[in-house]
Write an enzyme that holds these catalytic residues in place. Structure first.
Site, PDB file in Angstrom:
ATOM      1  N   GLY A   1      51.234  29.562 -26.300  1.00  0.00           N
ATOM      2  CA  GLY A   1      50.279  28.698 -26.303  1.00  0.00           C
ATOM      3  C   GLY A   1      50.524  27.856 -24.914  1.00  0.00           C
ATOM      4  O   GLY A   1      49.830  27.544 -23.997  1.00  0.00           O
ATOM      5  N   THR A   2      51.988  27.183 -24.716  1.00  0.00           N
ATOM      6  CA  THR A   2      52.485  26.313 -23.805  1.00  0.00           C
ATOM      7  C   THR A   2      52.098  26.761 -22.604  1.00  0.00           C
ATOM      8  O   THR A   2      51.686  26.247 -21.567  1.00  0.00           O
ATOM      9  CB  THR A   2      53.652  25.725 -24.284  1.00  0.00           C
ATOM     10  OG1 THR A   2      53.905  25.207 -25.518  1.00  0.00           O
ATOM     11  CG2 THR A   2      54.185  24.757 -23.045  1.00  0.00           C
TER      12      THR A   2
ATOM     13  N   ASN B   1      44.800  20.894 -33.521  1.00  0.00           N
ATOM     14  CA  ASN B   1      45.932  21.052 -34.365  1.00  0.00           C
ATOM     15  C   ASN B   1      46.270  20.151 -35.480  1.00  0.00           C
ATOM     16  O   ASN B   1      46.990  20.340 -36.594  1.00  0.00           O
ATOM     17  CB  ASN B   1      47.112  21.514 -33.513  1.00  0.00           C
ATOM     18  CG  ASN B   1      47.467  20.521 -32.473  1.00  0.00           C
ATOM     19  OD1 ASN B   1      46.402  20.006 -31.624  1.00  0.00           O
ATOM     20  ND2 ASN B   1      48.366  19.902 -32.483  1.00  0.00           N
TER      21      ASN B   1
ATOM     22  N   GLN C   1      44.956  27.306 -32.120  1.00  0.00           N
ATOM     23  CA  GLN C   1      44.777  26.979 -33.772  1.00  0.00           C
ATOM     24  C   GLN C   1      43.410  27.850 -34.117  1.00  0.00           C
ATOM     25  O   GLN C   1      43.170  28.023 -35.223  1.00  0.00           O
ATOM     26  CB  GLN C   1      44.480  25.709 -34.084  1.00  0.00           C
ATOM     27  CG  GLN C   1      45.782  24.630 -33.874  1.00  0.00           C
ATOM     28  CD  GLN C   1      46.880  25.073 -34.751  1.00  0.00           C
ATOM     29  OE1 GLN C   1      46.288  25.451 -35.945  1.00  0.00           O
ATOM     30  NE2 GLN C   1      48.083  24.706 -34.538  1.00  0.00           N
TER      31      GLN C   1
ATOM     32  N   SER D   1      48.219  32.107 -29.086  1.00  0.00           N
ATOM     33  CA  SER D   1      50.054  32.249 -29.116  1.00  0.00           C
ATOM     34  C   SER D   1      50.082  32.990 -30.568  1.00  0.00           C
ATOM     35  O   SER D   1      48.910  33.103 -31.441  1.00  0.00           O
ATOM     36  CB  SER D   1      50.293  30.769 -29.716  1.00  0.00           C
ATOM     37  OG  SER D   1      51.629  30.772 -30.133  1.00  0.00           O
TER      38      SER D   1
ATOM     39  N   HIS E   1      52.663  33.000 -32.859  1.00  0.00           N
ATOM     40  CA  HIS E   1      53.202  32.686 -34.053  1.00  0.00           C
ATOM     41  C   HIS E   1      52.410  31.672 -34.797  1.00  0.00           C
ATOM     42  O   HIS E   1      52.831  31.183 -36.038  1.00  0.00           O
ATOM     43  CB  HIS E   1      54.592  31.712 -33.709  1.00  0.00           C
ATOM     44  CG  HIS E   1      54.243  30.712 -33.156  1.00  0.00           C
ATOM     45  ND1 HIS E   1      54.493  29.420 -34.016  1.00  0.00           N
ATOM     46  CD2 HIS E   1      54.176  30.104 -31.745  1.00  0.00           C
ATOM     47  CE1 HIS E   1      54.352  28.135 -33.014  1.00  0.00           C
ATOM     48  NE2 HIS E   1      54.310  28.551 -31.774  1.00  0.00           N
TER      49      HIS E   1
ATOM     50  N   THR F   1      59.952  40.648 -16.849  1.00  0.00           N
ATOM     51  CA  THR F   1      59.994  41.806 -17.684  1.00  0.00           C
ATOM     52  C   THR F   1      59.251  41.550 -19.018  1.00  0.00           C
ATOM     53  O   THR F   1      59.635  40.554 -19.672  1.00  0.00           O
ATOM     54  CB  THR F   1      61.368  42.278 -17.874  1.00  0.00           C
ATOM     55  OG1 THR F   1      61.915  42.734 -16.816  1.00  0.00           O
ATOM     56  CG2 THR F   1      61.355  43.633 -18.887  1.00  0.00           C
TER      57      THR F   1
ATOM     58  N   CYS G   1      53.797  14.988 -33.534  1.00  0.00           N
ATOM     59  CA  CYS G   1      54.594  16.262 -33.868  1.00  0.00           C
ATOM     60  C   CYS G   1      56.008  16.305 -34.268  1.00  0.00           C
ATOM     61  O   CYS G   1      56.331  16.971 -35.063  1.00  0.00           O
ATOM     62  CB  CYS G   1      54.103  17.557 -32.966  1.00  0.00           C
ATOM     63  SG  CYS G   1      54.419  17.244 -31.215  1.00  0.00           S
TER      64      CYS G   1
HETATM   65  C1  LIG Z   1      51.289  25.319 -31.248  1.00  0.00           C
HETATM   66  C2  LIG Z   1      50.059  25.005 -30.285  1.00  0.00           C
HETATM   67  C3  LIG Z   1      50.338  25.326 -28.857  1.00  0.00           C
HETATM   68  C4  LIG Z   1      51.578  25.791 -28.317  1.00  0.00           C
HETATM   69  O1  LIG Z   1      51.920  27.006 -28.340  1.00  0.00           O
HETATM   70  P1  LIG Z   1      53.354  27.802 -28.471  1.00  0.00           P
HETATM   71  O2  LIG Z   1      53.207  29.172 -28.569  1.00  0.00           O
HETATM   72  O3  LIG Z   1      54.178  27.078 -29.637  1.00  0.00           O
HETATM   73  O4  LIG Z   1      53.860  27.274 -27.127  1.00  0.00           O
HETATM   74  C5  LIG Z   1      49.310  24.935 -27.845  1.00  0.00           C
HETATM   75  N1  LIG Z   1      48.141  24.449 -28.551  1.00  0.00           N
HETATM   76  C6  LIG Z   1      47.895  24.293 -29.795  1.00  0.00           C
HETATM   77  C7  LIG Z   1      46.579  23.880 -30.163  1.00  0.00           C
HETATM   78  C8  LIG Z   1      48.852  24.623 -30.779  1.00  0.00           C
HETATM   79  O5  LIG Z   1      48.627  24.312 -31.869  1.00  0.00           O
END
Ligand SMILES: *Cc1c(COP(=O)(O)O)cnc(C)c1O
Length: 389
Positions: free
Chosen positions: A71-72, A151, A179, A199, A201, A237, A325
């Site tokens: 996500g970042t 989030n 989210q 994302s 995870h 890669t 956070c």
């Molecule tokens: C967790 C989160 C991110 C970051 O995602 P990562 O995969 O951990 O880098 C970005 N935006 C929101 C809203 C999130 O909850």
């Protein structure tokens, strides 16, 4: 001791099916997807199969889905990629005060380099105003970025309507859907989304892998430069096992969507009812009408959230506080601040997020523990005399 994880918005465990799908790609099927012999082509095929699964979850064309490190990276890519590609048109970005730091800090970086950023506030329900958004648009606006689901307080933004406004004005529209993925229905076409961060995870997939939806024809520069991977859009890669895992997680999210939402919202509602009934001077932040199914953000008046969090931890329970956070930071949450909550109440706020592995017994244990902790902490608090406890 009982262990209860109630921080699914921070991250989720990898589901067994996801891990099983990933494992062969660490060992037997390790070929570099860029290699043109069979072993390489098989890896490429696995990546494209995962791409199709992610695309299906959001109603995109697979060619519009690009893998990133999460996500970042996708949020950074959206901001810097559009800022660069559209710099001849203008230097103005519209976003909100409640975005994730991946978005806010990227915007602040650009502000130091001559860009102008409008940070929209939110109403008492935790949502942005469409009128304010439209009024903020200028002929220099090149990007509107509004997260789909917050989030911290779980509020869902009117994304389709924002997409329509952006389209009407010919402005690129990005949404951070990290989210939202798997928790609300996402249709990138119907919602007029140009760019969308995802994302793995947060949906029971592995960490360090995510994606970006880029609608065909949208102008965005590359963020990582190097090889020709991801159709020359994202060099490096590929994280092959990660991508396969994200694909499997997306497939499961689609297949289990209704069951997942029902399970989470039922337990989340039960948690809220129990806490509000059993502990006085507690309330929920953000609207219940447009909300992430697993999110309960609750303020406990006259309590230090940090102390609660540590006492819960000693009872085997993992939750988040209203501080930004990081557990070491005492900076009050920018989201709760934008919601108009005073600092002392922010410090008494906890975020509980439930998920697929949460049970009713978990909720009962958490509520029971909260009752004990609040009684103890309020008993030693200096306000107890005033309140007559
Ligand atoms: C967790 C989160 C991110 C970051 O995602 P990562 O995969 O951990 O880098 C970005 N935006 C929101 C809203 C999130 O909850």
């Amino acid at each position: 001791m009982r262990q209860v994880y109630m921080d699914y918005s921070a991250t989720t465990p990898v589901k067994k099916e996801v891990l099983d799908a990933m494992l062969p790609y660490f060992t037997e099927s390790f070929g570099n997807p860029s290699s043109i012999y069979t072993r390489g082509l098989e890896s490429k095929e696995a990546i494209n199969a995962a791409r199709a699964k992610v695309a299906e979850l959001i109603n995109a064309n697979p060619a519009e889905v690009f893998f990133s490190a999460g996500g970042t990276e996708s949020d950074n890519w959206a901001v810097f990629g559009v800022a660069d590609a559209m710099k001849d048109k203008g230097n103005h970005i519209i976003t909100t005060k409640i975005e994730h730091h991946a978005m806010l800090h990227s915007c602040e970086f650009l502000e130091k380099r001559g860009f102008e950023v409008t940070y929209l506030g939110i109403g008492p329900d935790g949502r942005v105003s469409l009128e304010e958004l439209e009024a903020a648009i200028t002929d220099k606006t090149i990007l509107i970025s509004v997260m789909m689901v917050n989030n911290e307080i779980g509020t869902v933004q009117p994304i389709k309507e924002i997409g329509e406004i952006a389209k009407k004005h010919g402005i690129t529209f990005h949404t951070d859907a990290v989210q939202a993925l798997g928790n609300v229905e996402i249709d990138v076409k119907d919602m007029n989304i140009d760019l969308m961060s995802m994302s793995s995870h947060k949906i029971y997939g592995p960490k360090g892998i995510g994606g970006m939806y880029i609608r065909r024809g949208v102008k965005i520069s590359n963020y990582l430069h190097g090889g020709a991977q991801e159709n020359k859009r994202r060099a490096g890669t590929e994280n092959l096992p990660g991508i396969v895992g994200f694909g499997k997680a997306a497939e499961l999210a689609k297949a289990n969507y209704e069951e997942h939402v029902k399970h989470c919202s039922t337990l989340r509602n039960y948690l809220i009812e129990e806490v509000l009934a059993k502990i006085p001077d507690t309330y929920v932040n953000g609207t219940m009408d447009y909300r992430h199914p697993g999110n309960a953000n609750i303020t406990f008046e006259y309590i230090e959230g940090e102390a609660m969090l540590l006492m819960l931890d000693s009872m085997g329970i993992s939750v988040s506080t209203g501080s930004a956070c990081s557990s070491t930071s005492l900076v009050p949450s920018h989201v709760l601040t934008a919601l108009g909550i005073p600092v002392e109440k922010i410090h008494g706020t906890l975020r509980f997020t439930v998920g697929d592995f949460t049970t009713k017994e978990d909720i009962d244990y958490v509520v029971e523990s909260l009752v004990k902790i609040v009684t103890t902490l309020r008993g030693i608090s200096s306000v107890n005399e005033k309140k007559g406890w």
